[in-house]
Design a protein around this motif. Sequence first.
Motif, PDB file in Angstrom:
ATOM      1  N   CYS A 124       0.837  -1.213   0.000  1.00  0.00           N
ATOM      2  CA  CYS A 124       0.000   0.000   0.000  1.00  0.00           C
ATOM      3  C   CYS A 124       0.863   1.252   0.000  1.00  0.00           C
ATOM      4  O   CYS A 124       0.569   2.234  -0.697  1.00  0.00           O
ATOM      5  CB  CYS A 124      -0.937  -0.002   1.210  1.00  0.00           C
ATOM      6  N   GLN A 125       1.923   1.234   0.784  1.00  0.00           N
ATOM      7  CA  GLN A 125       2.829   2.382   0.826  1.00  0.00           C
ATOM      8  C   GLN A 125       3.504   2.585  -0.515  1.00  0.00           C
ATOM      9  O   GLN A 125       3.697   3.719  -0.960  1.00  0.00           O
ATOM     10  CB  GLN A 125       3.861   2.174   1.936  1.00  0.00           C
ATOM     11  N   ASN A 126       3.850   1.494  -1.188  1.00  0.00           N
ATOM     12  CA  ASN A 126       4.462   1.603  -2.515  1.00  0.00           C
ATOM     13  C   ASN A 126       3.507   2.219  -3.530  1.00  0.00           C
ATOM     14  O   ASN A 126       3.944   2.801  -4.535  1.00  0.00           O
ATOM     15  CB  ASN A 126       4.920   0.225  -2.999  1.00  0.00           C
ATOM     16  N   LEU A 127       2.207   2.089  -3.264  1.00  0.00           N
ATOM     17  CA  LEU A 127       1.202   2.676  -4.149  1.00  0.00           C
ATOM     18  C   LEU A 127       0.900   4.137  -3.789  1.00  0.00           C
ATOM     19  O   LEU A 127       0.088   4.786  -4.450  1.00  0.00           O
ATOM     20  CB  LEU A 127      -0.096   1.859  -4.083  1.00  0.00           C
ATOM     21  N   GLY A 128       1.529   4.628  -2.742  1.00  0.00           N
ATOM     22  CA  GLY A 128       1.411   6.045  -2.408  1.00  0.00           C
ATOM     23  C   GLY A 128       0.532   6.389  -1.234  1.00  0.00           C
ATOM     24  O   GLY A 128       0.319   7.570  -0.936  1.00  0.00           O
ATOM     25  N   ALA A 129       0.014   5.393  -0.527  1.00  0.00           N
ATOM     26  CA  ALA A 129      -0.867   5.675   0.606  1.00  0.00           C
ATOM     27  C   ALA A 129      -0.103   5.553   1.921  1.00  0.00           C
ATOM     28  O   ALA A 129       0.554   4.540   2.175  1.00  0.00           O
ATOM     29  CB  ALA A 129      -2.054   4.725   0.609  1.00  0.00           C
ATOM     30  N   GLU A 130      -0.195   6.568   2.750  1.00  0.00           N
ATOM     31  CA  GLU A 130       0.364   6.475   4.097  1.00  0.00           C
ATOM     32  C   GLU A 130      -0.444   5.424   4.849  1.00  0.00           C
ATOM     33  O   GLU A 130      -1.670   5.512   4.936  1.00  0.00           O
ATOM     34  CB  GLU A 130       0.279   7.823   4.802  1.00  0.00           C
ATOM     35  N   THR A 131       0.228   4.413   5.373  1.00  0.00           N
ATOM     36  CA  THR A 131      -0.477   3.247   5.920  1.00  0.00           C
ATOM     37  C   THR A 131       0.043   2.893   7.303  1.00  0.00           C
ATOM     38  O   THR A 131       1.249   2.857   7.531  1.00  0.00           O
ATOM     39  CB  THR A 131      -0.324   2.030   4.986  1.00  0.00           C
ATOM     40  N   GLU A 132      -0.895   2.635   8.218  1.00  0.00           N
ATOM     41  CA  GLU A 132      -0.561   2.158   9.559  1.00  0.00           C
ATOM     42  C   GLU A 132      -1.243   0.823   9.799  1.00  0.00           C
ATOM     43  O   GLU A 132      -2.365   0.592   9.336  1.00  0.00           O
ATOM     44  CB  GLU A 132      -1.008   3.163  10.629  1.00  0.00           C
ATOM     45  N   THR A 133      -0.566  -0.050  10.548  1.00  0.00           N
ATOM     46  CA  THR A 133      -1.115  -1.374  10.831  1.00  0.00           C
ATOM     47  C   THR A 133      -1.392  -1.548  12.324  1.00  0.00           C
ATOM     48  O   THR A 133      -0.819  -0.845  13.162  1.00  0.00           O
ATOM     49  CB  THR A 133      -0.151  -2.480  10.387  1.00  0.00           C
ATOM     50  N   LYS A 134      -2.267  -2.510  12.607  1.00  0.00           N
ATOM     51  CA  LYS A 134      -2.571  -2.842  13.996  1.00  0.00           C
ATOM     52  C   LYS A 134      -2.892  -4.325  14.086  1.00  0.00           C
ATOM     53  O   LYS A 134      -3.753  -4.823  13.368  1.00  0.00           O
ATOM     54  CB  LYS A 134      -3.783  -2.031  14.482  1.00  0.00           C
ATOM     55  N   ILE A 135      -2.175  -5.022  14.967  1.00  0.00           N
ATOM     56  CA  ILE A 135      -2.509  -6.411  15.247  1.00  0.00           C
ATOM     57  C   ILE A 135      -3.560  -6.401  16.343  1.00  0.00           C
ATOM     58  O   ILE A 135      -3.311  -5.932  17.461  1.00  0.00           O
ATOM     59  CB  ILE A 135      -1.272  -7.213  15.697  1.00  0.00           C
ATOM     60  N   ILE A 136      -4.750  -6.876  16.013  1.00  0.00           N
ATOM     61  CA  ILE A 136      -5.863  -6.771  16.947  1.00  0.00           C
ATOM     62  C   ILE A 136      -6.888  -7.844  16.647  1.00  0.00           C
ATOM     63  O   ILE A 136      -7.004  -8.314  15.505  1.00  0.00           O
ATOM     64  CB  ILE A 136      -6.502  -5.352  16.854  1.00  0.00           C
ATOM     65  N   ASP A 137      -7.619  -8.242  17.666  1.00  0.00           N
ATOM     66  CA  ASP A 137      -8.720  -9.195  17.514  1.00  0.00           C
ATOM     67  C   ASP A 137     -10.021  -8.408  17.525  1.00  0.00           C
ATOM     68  O   ASP A 137     -10.329  -7.721  18.502  1.00  0.00           O
ATOM     69  CB  ASP A 137      -8.690 -10.194  18.678  1.00  0.00           C
ATOM     70  N   VAL A 138     -10.799  -8.495  16.449  1.00  0.00           N
ATOM     71  CA  VAL A 138     -12.014  -7.686  16.348  1.00  0.00           C
ATOM     72  C   VAL A 138     -13.061  -8.077  17.385  1.00  0.00           C
ATOM     73  O   VAL A 138     -14.017  -7.327  17.615  1.00  0.00           O
ATOM     74  CB  VAL A 138     -12.633  -7.762  14.936  1.00  0.00           C
ATOM     75  N   THR A 139     -12.906  -9.218  18.034  1.00  0.00           N
ATOM     76  CA  THR A 139     -13.871  -9.616  19.061  1.00  0.00           C
ATOM     77  C   THR A 139     -13.611  -8.912  20.394  1.00  0.00           C
ATOM     78  O   THR A 139     -14.424  -9.014  21.311  1.00  0.00           O
ATOM     79  CB  THR A 139     -13.848 -11.140  19.290  1.00  0.00           C
ATOM     80  N   ASP A 140     -12.487  -8.209  20.490  1.00  0.00           N
ATOM     81  CA  ASP A 140     -12.145  -7.461  21.703  1.00  0.00           C
ATOM     82  C   ASP A 140     -12.757  -6.069  21.610  1.00  0.00           C
ATOM     83  O   ASP A 140     -12.213  -5.161  20.983  1.00  0.00           O
ATOM     84  CB  ASP A 140     -10.619  -7.376  21.847  1.00  0.00           C
ATOM     85  N   ARG A 141     -13.888  -5.892  22.255  1.00  0.00           N
ATOM     86  CA  ARG A 141     -14.660  -4.655  22.113  1.00  0.00           C
ATOM     87  C   ARG A 141     -13.880  -3.425  22.562  1.00  0.00           C
ATOM     88  O   ARG A 141     -13.834  -2.416  21.846  1.00  0.00           O
ATOM     89  CB  ARG A 141     -15.967  -4.772  22.913  1.00  0.00           C
ATOM     90  N   SER A 142     -13.282  -3.476  23.728  1.00  0.00           N
ATOM     91  CA  SER A 142     -12.587  -2.297  24.250  1.00  0.00           C
ATOM     92  C   SER A 142     -11.363  -1.970  23.404  1.00  0.00           C
ATOM     93  O   SER A 142     -11.065  -0.787  23.151  1.00  0.00           O
ATOM     94  CB  SER A 142     -12.186  -2.513  25.713  1.00  0.00           C
ATOM     95  N   ALA A 143     -10.646  -2.995  22.950  1.00  0.00           N
ATOM     96  CA  ALA A 143      -9.464  -2.758  22.116  1.00  0.00           C
ATOM     97  C   ALA A 143      -9.860  -2.132  20.783  1.00  0.00           C
ATOM     98  O   ALA A 143      -9.191  -1.215  20.293  1.00  0.00           O
ATOM     99  CB  ALA A 143      -8.709  -4.061  21.895  1.00  0.00           C
ATOM    100  N   MET A 144     -10.941  -2.607  20.201  1.00  0.00           N
ATOM    101  CA  MET A 144     -11.398  -2.061  18.920  1.00  0.00           C
ATOM    102  C   MET A 144     -11.839  -0.608  19.076  1.00  0.00           C
ATOM    103  O   MET A 144     -11.519   0.247  18.238  1.00  0.00           O
ATOM    104  CB  MET A 144     -12.538  -2.915  18.364  1.00  0.00           C
ATOM    105  N   THR A 145     -12.579  -0.317  20.134  1.00  0.00           N
ATOM    106  CA  THR A 145     -13.012   1.064  20.373  1.00  0.00           C
ATOM    107  C   THR A 145     -11.800   1.973  20.532  1.00  0.00           C
ATOM    108  O   THR A 145     -11.745   3.068  19.963  1.00  0.00           O
ATOM    109  CB  THR A 145     -13.907   1.145  21.625  1.00  0.00           C
ATOM    110  N   GLY A 146     -10.820   1.510  21.289  1.00  0.00           N
ATOM    111  CA  GLY A 146      -9.624   2.311  21.507  1.00  0.00           C
ATOM    112  C   GLY A 146      -8.856   2.562  20.224  1.00  0.00           C
ATOM    113  O   GLY A 146      -8.402   3.685  19.963  1.00  0.00           O
TER     114      GLY A 146
END
Length: 257
Positions: free
Chosen positions: A52-74
Amino acid sequence: MATSKRCLNVLITGASSGIGEALALQYAKTSAAKLYICGRNAERLQDVCRRCQNLGAETETKIIDVTDRSAMTGWINECENKTPLNIVIANAGIGTLNEDDNSVYNTFNTNLFGVLNTILPAVKNFRSRSGDNTEKSVVLISSMAGYHGLHTCPSYSASKAAVKAWGEALRIRLRPENINVNTVCPGFVRSRITDQNTCPMPFFMEASDAAKIIAEGIEKNTGLITFPAPLRFAVWLGSILPNRLSDFIYAKLPYKA
């Protein structure tokens, strides 16, 4: 599909493979100023980020489990505070091969509650920016399997049916607040889920082609983005048939190995 950049800030869950990966690359190529992508496999996610960065988009990643409600909200609030989001795509999902108790709970937790954990904080943030005129869209990835309960994958089809119904209702509810809601029901698309299938997959599609259709539908603010058309007609017809007839037809579907 417009070829010029629209300078959107886009967040995508489940972006380390399949449709999520393809959507990240599609937006990086066409319209994303900032991309926030998450997944559970660090190696695959970092590879998507690099491309994605090579295509020109500033990109950030996050390792996260979508079932974790508080982590997703944060995480979603953190991204919103950095750059106000325009499009939030709840894509993360899993298939179910074995319908044992743990797999059923895991399927609903990921495919349904993972969507809730993504969409609800995004909508709350969009409401807090009700005075601006920026694009605000939430996108729910369902499936054609959500048109009718499937005995070959009961929990998967049921979880996707719930996502479809909620997305359709949420679209009407949020329309007065100028928040777009797009629900996506793809057919068979190359992914880590379909890679496990041994059953026939009519009108099979590559993820990159699906991503183009989805992005175009979001840009047009299409309420229900369902493709391919022949399969859509078939599942729609199956959903309106009398139960006795639909039971007979669906019982003929082959099980996944």
